[in-house]
Every structure is written in C-alpha cells, then in structure tokens.
Write a protein that holds these residues in place. Structure first.
Motif, PDB file in Angstrom:
ATOM      1  N   SER A  97       0.827  -1.204   0.000  1.00 53.34           N
ATOM      2  CA  SER A  97       0.000   0.000   0.000  1.00 53.34           C
ATOM      3  C   SER A  97       0.861   1.254   0.000  1.00 53.34           C
ATOM      4  O   SER A  97       0.582   2.222  -0.718  1.00 53.34           O
ATOM      5  CB  SER A  97      -0.937  -0.003   1.214  1.00 53.34           C
ATOM      6  N   VAL A  98       1.934   1.266   0.794  1.00 50.74           N
ATOM      7  CA  VAL A  98       2.837   2.415   0.807  1.00 50.74           C
ATOM      8  C   VAL A  98       3.592   2.503  -0.518  1.00 50.74           C
ATOM      9  O   VAL A  98       3.736   3.588  -1.102  1.00 50.74           O
ATOM     10  CB  VAL A  98       3.818   2.317   1.992  1.00 50.74           C
ATOM     11  N   ARG A  99       4.068   1.367  -0.993  1.00 50.10           N
ATOM     12  CA  ARG A  99       4.770   1.341  -2.290  1.00 50.10           C
ATOM     13  C   ARG A  99       3.890   1.913  -3.394  1.00 50.10           C
ATOM     14  O   ARG A  99       4.317   2.772  -4.181  1.00 50.10           O
ATOM     15  CB  ARG A  99       5.166  -0.101  -2.629  1.00 50.10           C
ATOM     16  N   ASP A 100       2.651   1.451  -3.458  1.00 48.25           N
ATOM     17  CA  ASP A 100       1.766   1.900  -4.532  1.00 48.25           C
ATOM     18  C   ASP A 100       1.374   3.363  -4.360  1.00 48.25           C
ATOM     19  O   ASP A 100       1.166   4.075  -5.352  1.00 48.25           O
ATOM     20  CB  ASP A 100       0.522   1.015  -4.584  1.00 48.25           C
ATOM     21  N   ALA A 101       1.257   3.826  -3.112  1.00 47.23           N
ATOM     22  CA  ALA A 101       0.983   5.248  -2.895  1.00 47.23           C
ATOM     23  C   ALA A 101       2.129   6.092  -3.432  1.00 47.23           C
ATOM     24  O   ALA A 101       1.918   7.115  -4.094  1.00 47.23           O
ATOM     25  CB  ALA A 101       0.770   5.525  -1.408  1.00 47.23           C
ATOM     26  N   LEU A 102       3.362   5.671  -3.185  1.00 49.59           N
ATOM     27  CA  LEU A 102       4.523   6.392  -3.683  1.00 49.59           C
ATOM     28  C   LEU A 102       4.599   6.367  -5.206  1.00 49.59           C
ATOM     29  O   LEU A 102       5.116   7.296  -5.838  1.00 49.59           O
ATOM     30  CB  LEU A 102       5.803   5.809  -3.088  1.00 49.59           C
TER      31      LEU A 102
ATOM     32  N   ASP B 156       9.331  -9.123   2.171  1.00 52.81           N
ATOM     33  CA  ASP B 156      10.101  -9.674   1.052  1.00 52.81           C
ATOM     34  C   ASP B 156      11.143  -8.727   0.488  1.00 52.81           C
ATOM     35  O   ASP B 156      12.306  -9.091   0.316  1.00 52.81           O
ATOM     36  CB  ASP B 156       9.163 -10.178  -0.063  1.00 52.81           C
ATOM     37  N   PHE B 157      10.758  -7.467   0.191  1.00 48.56           N
ATOM     38  CA  PHE B 157      11.677  -6.540  -0.468  1.00 48.56           C
ATOM     39  C   PHE B 157      11.624  -5.174   0.208  1.00 48.56           C
ATOM     40  O   PHE B 157      10.625  -4.817   0.843  1.00 48.56           O
ATOM     41  CB  PHE B 157      11.336  -6.413  -1.957  1.00 48.56           C
ATOM     42  N   THR B 158      12.669  -4.416   0.048  1.00 51.49           N
ATOM     43  CA  THR B 158      12.735  -3.102   0.695  1.00 51.49           C
ATOM     44  C   THR B 158      11.604  -2.194   0.237  1.00 51.49           C
ATOM     45  O   THR B 158      11.108  -1.383   1.026  1.00 51.49           O
ATOM     46  CB  THR B 158      14.078  -2.416   0.399  1.00 51.49           C
ATOM     47  N   ILE B 159      11.194  -2.304  -1.028  1.00 48.90           N
ATOM     48  CA  ILE B 159      10.115  -1.443  -1.522  1.00 48.90           C
ATOM     49  C   ILE B 159       8.773  -1.794  -0.880  1.00 48.90           C
ATOM     50  O   ILE B 159       7.815  -1.028  -1.009  1.00 48.90           O
ATOM     51  CB  ILE B 159      10.009  -1.517  -3.064  1.00 48.90           C
ATOM     52  N   ASN B 160       8.726  -2.941  -0.205  1.00 52.50           N
ATOM     53  CA  ASN B 160       7.522  -3.330   0.531  1.00 52.50           C
ATOM     54  C   ASN B 160       7.746  -3.247   2.038  1.00 52.50           C
ATOM     55  O   ASN B 160       6.922  -3.734   2.814  1.00 52.50           O
ATOM     56  CB  ASN B 160       7.107  -4.761   0.165  1.00 52.50           C
TER      57      ASN B 160
ATOM     58  N   GLY C 188      15.830   1.441   3.404  1.00 53.81           N
ATOM     59  CA  GLY C 188      16.121   2.145   2.150  1.00 53.81           C
ATOM     60  C   GLY C 188      15.156   1.847   1.025  1.00 53.81           C
ATOM     61  O   GLY C 188      15.526   1.938  -0.157  1.00 53.81           O
ATOM     62  N   GLY C 189      13.924   1.541   1.350  1.00 60.81           N
ATOM     63  CA  GLY C 189      12.946   1.227   0.312  1.00 60.81           C
ATOM     64  C   GLY C 189      12.632   2.389  -0.600  1.00 60.81           C
ATOM     65  O   GLY C 189      12.443   2.211  -1.808  1.00 60.81           O
ATOM     66  N   LEU C 190      12.603   3.612  -0.056  1.00 54.70           N
ATOM     67  CA  LEU C 190      12.284   4.773  -0.875  1.00 54.70           C
ATOM     68  C   LEU C 190      13.356   5.017  -1.927  1.00 54.70           C
ATOM     69  O   LEU C 190      13.064   5.299  -3.093  1.00 54.70           O
ATOM     70  CB  LEU C 190      12.125   6.011   0.022  1.00 54.70           C
ATOM     71  N   GLU C 191      14.601   4.867  -1.527  1.00 55.30           N
ATOM     72  CA  GLU C 191      15.694   5.043  -2.490  1.00 55.30           C
ATOM     73  C   GLU C 191      15.676   3.933  -3.542  1.00 55.30           C
ATOM     74  O   GLU C 191      15.907   4.185  -4.733  1.00 55.30           O
ATOM     75  CB  GLU C 191      17.037   5.068  -1.759  1.00 55.30           C
ATOM     76  N   ASP C 192      15.374   2.690  -3.122  1.00 54.09           N
ATOM     77  CA  ASP C 192      15.289   1.589  -4.094  1.00 54.09           C
ATOM     78  C   ASP C 192      14.116   1.790  -5.043  1.00 54.09           C
ATOM     79  O   ASP C 192      14.195   1.449  -6.227  1.00 54.09           O
ATOM     80  CB  ASP C 192      15.142   0.248  -3.360  1.00 54.09           C
ATOM     81  N   LEU C 193      13.037   2.373  -4.516  1.00 53.66           N
ATOM     82  CA  LEU C 193      11.885   2.658  -5.367  1.00 53.66           C
ATOM     83  C   LEU C 193      12.257   3.679  -6.432  1.00 53.66           C
ATOM     84  O   LEU C 193      11.893   3.541  -7.602  1.00 53.66           O
ATOM     85  CB  LEU C 193      10.727   3.172  -4.511  1.00 53.66           C
ATOM     86  N   ALA C 194      13.010   4.704  -6.028  1.00 53.45           N
ATOM     87  CA  ALA C 194      13.454   5.716  -6.987  1.00 53.45           C
ATOM     88  C   ALA C 194      14.416   5.134  -8.004  1.00 53.45           C
ATOM     89  O   ALA C 194      14.392   5.492  -9.183  1.00 53.45           O
ATOM     90  CB  ALA C 194      14.118   6.871  -6.237  1.00 53.45           C
ATOM     91  N   ALA C 195      15.263   4.202  -7.562  1.00 54.08           N
ATOM     92  CA  ALA C 195      16.234   3.565  -8.463  1.00 54.08           C
ATOM     93  C   ALA C 195      15.609   2.431  -9.259  1.00 54.08           C
ATOM     94  O   ALA C 195      16.258   1.867 -10.144  1.00 54.08           O
ATOM     95  CB  ALA C 195      17.413   3.031  -7.654  1.00 54.08           C
ATOM     96  N   ARG C 196      14.349   2.094  -8.924  1.00 53.94           N
ATOM     97  CA  ARG C 196      13.609   1.033  -9.604  1.00 53.94           C
ATOM     98  C   ARG C 196      14.352  -0.302  -9.512  1.00 53.94           C
ATOM     99  O   ARG C 196      14.562  -0.987 -10.511  1.00 53.94           O
ATOM    100  CB  ARG C 196      13.314   1.405 -11.054  1.00 53.94           C
ATOM    101  N   VAL C 197      14.754  -0.643  -8.290  1.00 62.59           N
ATOM    102  CA  VAL C 197      15.508  -1.874  -8.073  1.00 62.59           C
ATOM    103  C   VAL C 197      14.829  -2.710  -7.004  1.00 62.59           C
ATOM    104  O   VAL C 197      14.280  -2.178  -6.032  1.00 62.59           O
ATOM    105  CB  VAL C 197      16.973  -1.555  -7.685  1.00 62.59           C
TER     106      VAL C 197
END
Length: 486
Positions: free
Chosen positions: A53-58, A140-144, A160-169
């Motif tokens: 939910s946080v990932r998808d909001a971002l 499972d993953f930092t973006i989650n 560091g999920g936000l940074e990984d989300l920005a880096a798309r990793v």
C-alpha cells in the motif's frame, strides 16, 4: 503524509515526485485510514499503513485494498473494529490477519510478526512481534518494507525502500538468501515485480535466485500459478520471462520455456525459437484491446513448445517441425493442468495452440469456402484471439514476406466477413434440427439422431446453407446409405 515527514530521504527529484504521489494518494483514503488510526490509538495501540500500500501510494497507483500492521492481537483488533467496520472476516486469523470493509475500501490488519519458517514446506511458525522495524525486516523486499503511521503520517523506512523505489531496483531488507530461504516464492515475486513495475533486480538478488532456484519446488502449484499469471499480465512480461529462464526458475515449473532454446548449427539453420516466442508474446500484447488477455498471452508463449520434440533435419539439411502444433497443444494441456489452471482457461489456450498453424497455406489459393467455414467453426468464440495470435506469429525480418503474410491474412478476414454476412458463420448448425430428423426418419431420441445431426453439419460446412428440400433429401440419402431406410 507531509513533505517534511520524509525529509530524511535522499534529496532527489524522483523521490520528491514519489512523495507528492504519496500525499495525493493518502489524502484520498485518509478519512478512513486516519479514523481507523485514531480508534487504535484510543485503545492504546499502534496502526501503520504498510507494505504494498505504501509502495503503490509512492508510485501514484494506490488501489482500494489497504494493508495495515499493528501491535494489537486479532481479538483486540476485532474489538476496535466492532461498530465501525461495515463487515469483518477472519480467514487469515491464524496468520494474525483480520479483514474489514469500510466505504468501499477493503482493509487487512495484521499483528506485528516475527515468525520463522520451517524451511521445508514454507509454512510459517507464527510468532507475534513487538515492534514495527522487526516486522518490516521480515518482508520480502525493501520497496515493501516501508510504513506510514496513522493518524500521524510518520514515515518509517529503515531499509532504504524509498531510495530503491526511486532507483527502480528490487532488493531484500536482509540477505536475499535468508529471505528466499524463508519463502522461495519470493524469487518468483521478484520476477513479477520486474514485469509489473519495470524494475530490475539487485545483482545479489539475481545471484541468489539462480543459486536457490530448486527451492521453488517447496511451493505449491497454486501459489506459483498465481504469481506467474501476474507476471505474464505485467506491463513488461518479456523481461520477467527472461529473468525466469536466465536464473533457472523457469526450469522448476515451466521447463518448456527454457526448452525453446534449440541449438542452431551452421548446417541446419532455423529461426531462434526462444527469441521468436518472446517476440510473438510482445506482438500479441500490442494487439490487445485493453486489459491483459491472459489466454492470448499464454497461447503466444506456448504456441511453439512442441518444436523441440518434433525437430527433424531432412536430407537437404532443412529443419522441419512437423505437427508441432499437435504436440504443443498436448504439452500445454499437461503443463497448465500441473499448474492447476481452471479447465476452461486451459482448454482455450490449448485450442489456440492447436490452431495457430491452420492459416499457413491460405495464400497459395488452396482454401475453398468450405475450408473457411471450418476455420471459423473450429475457432468458435476464440476466432478474434486466433486472428491476433496468427498475426503475432509473423516475425520474419523479410519485409516482402511479412507484407505478403499480412495481406493474405487481411484477405482471409475479408473473406470470413463476406461469408459470415451471407451465412451467419458464428452459429453454423445443420439445416434440420433434432425434431425434424426424428420426424423424417421415424426414430426416437438416441444415437441415430446424433449421427444424423453430425452428418448434416458436415454437409453444411462443406456446401454452405441448404434449403429445406435439399436438406431433407440429403438426410434421406444418408439414411439409405446407413441402412436405416430402404
């Protein structure tokens, strides 16, 4: 959630855009989420929007299904929800999850977890945790593994999920070996995120996927099926499929895909079947009218899986794959059955695989109107998908050949339209129904009526519509030949 609430994140434009997305998305659901957060706070408990939910909001794509975590146990959660939620359910209670619905939003609220896994069946040994950070580490993953507290909107991102989300990793909170050892399905989920979000996997994650691919054998077919379906319906399934093959994961549940990598030698050249297949899938996606057409995509993926078993090299050194569509249809049925796909979905994919070569030869002028009728009738309600699959299967780099195949199929579709307008091909039926057959032959319901009906349908396909007198004469002629009348 305010801009200041993520001030500890890296100062990058893409992160700022993600923050703005999150603000807009969370404002949409905040009346319900904040109200729920206040109820938990008044009861002395924490509540956090968490995970996907946080990932998808971002990402600016938050749906109507919201995930929360809390220090409250299920019984306490139910008491907090009582009188507020429009409905609740407890199907996930053994894992600490209570479901609820409120003003069109589906909410799942899970007690902080700190479970371990038995490393054999993947079944978790559920243990309730005591804090948010430990709960996030087991994801499972930092973006989650990001959370937003409610109603304060405090952002928590310890891995560091936000940074990984920005880096798309795609990266794991701890070591990937530990994460995948807990739940091997996460390896397939990593490939799914690659396909759905157009992300890449971190090198350490990719290495662990390759080293631990055999661990996927611990996972049930149903869970693998669901993840694979999401992958194939992603925005970029081709990259996800390549990742499955390159890491060896495909060998564990879809070996036919890896098997398409046929050796190509200098004496018996043939098209690279694996690359051709991925191109056909991409072509089929471009022909979709809207949302993912899983049946079409799966048929495109499987259409040539019969080639490895039928490859032959003739005396002229030419390679052939005779009847690979028949073998491919059988292999497709076996594989989809093993993955527990519904019978109706399987039968549609199998039928398309079996029919995908039927068109070739049309351009040589060999098709009669009867052949066109049979093509339409055999395809049935899959005709539109068969059109798309056949067109997608043309991947030749020879522009003249490609243009000719396209023109031939245009001509076939025009011919189908003409005959359909004249004969209503979508509902080809014998010119006499069962009642008329029984009356003319003087027979009761039974096998004879079925045989007669089948014969008249064949005549209808071969000759087109008959008037009543012609149909009756044909029925009586058939009956005499069968020894049913004198």
């Amino acid at each position: 959630m305010s801009e200041a609430s993520v001030s500890s994140a890296p100062d990058r434009r893409d992160l700022t855009a993600a923050q703005r997305n999150a603000v807009a998305e969370l404002l949409r659901v905040s009346p319900v989420a904040d109200e729920l957060g206040r109820r938990f706070a008044q009861a002395g408990h924490e509540l956090h929007l968490v995970g996907g939910s946080v990932r998808d909001a971002l990402l600016g794509r938050l749906g109507d299904d919201l995930d929360f975590c809390t220090d409250a146990h299920p019984d306490q959660t139910l008491r907090i929800l009582k009188g507020w939620a429009e409905s609740t359910w407890e199907t996930g209670r053994e894992f600490g999850t209570i479901g609820a619905q409120r003003t069109g939003l589906r909410l799942e609220i899970t007690t902080f977890r700190a479970e371990s896994y038995d490393r054999v069946t993947r079944n978790p040994i559920v243990e309730y945790g005591t804090n948010l950070v430990d709960d996030l580490k087991r994801r499972d993953f930092t973006i989650n593994a990001m959370a937003v507290s409610l109603p304060e909107h405090r952002f928590t991102d310890p891995y560091g999920g936000l940074e990984d989300l920005a880096a798309r990793v795609v990266r794991t909170p701890g070591t990937p070996e530990e994460s995948f050892g807990d739940d091997p399905l996460r390896m397939l989920r990593a490939a799914r995120f690659v396909a759905q979000l157009r992300f890449t996997v971190h090198p350490a994650v990719r290495a662990a996927m390759a080293a631990m691919a055999t661990d996927l054998d611990r996972i049930t077919a149903e869970r693998i099926r669901d993840e694979f379906t999401k992958l194939l319906c992603g925005a970029d399934p081709i990259t996800g499929l390549r990742l499955l093959v390159d890491t060896g994961l495909a060998d564990r549940f879809l070996p036919e895909l890896s098997g398409l990598k046929l050796e190509i030698d200098e004496h018996a050249q043939h098209k690279d079947v694996y690359e051709h297949t991925l191109t056909v899938v991409a072509n089929a996606i471009r022909l979709e009218a809207g949302d993912c057409d899983f049946v079409l995509r799966m048929a495109a993926l499987m259409h040539d899986v019969g080639k490895p078993a039928t490859k032959a090299v003739g005396s002229d050194r030419r390679v052939s794959f005779h009847h690979h569509e028949v073998v491919g249809a059988r292999l497709t049925k076996q594989r989809m059955k093993a993955l527990r796909y519904p019978k109706d979905v399987t039968s549609q994919v199998v039928k398309l695989v079996g029919l995908h070569l039927r068109f070739y030869g049309y351009g040589r002028g060999e098709w009669t109107d009867s052949a066109v009728r049979r093509y339409v009738t055999d395809a049935g309600d899959l005709l539109s998908r068969l059109h798309k699959l056949t067109r997608s299967d043309c991947t030749t780099r020879n522009r003249r050949k490609a243009a000719q195949l396209s023109a031939d199929y245009d001509a076939l579709e025009e011919r189908i339209a003409r005959i359909e307008a004249e004969e209503d091909l979508a509902r080809v039926r014998p010119d006499l129904d069962g009642n008329a057959i029984m009356e003319l032959l003087g027979v009761p319901p039974g096998p004879i009526v079925g045989r007669a009906w089948k014969h008249l349908k064949e005549v209808r396909l071969e000759r087109g519509p008959l008037d009543r007198d012609e149909a009756e004469a044909e029925l009586l002629r058939w009956a005499r030949e069968e020894g049913l009348t004198s």
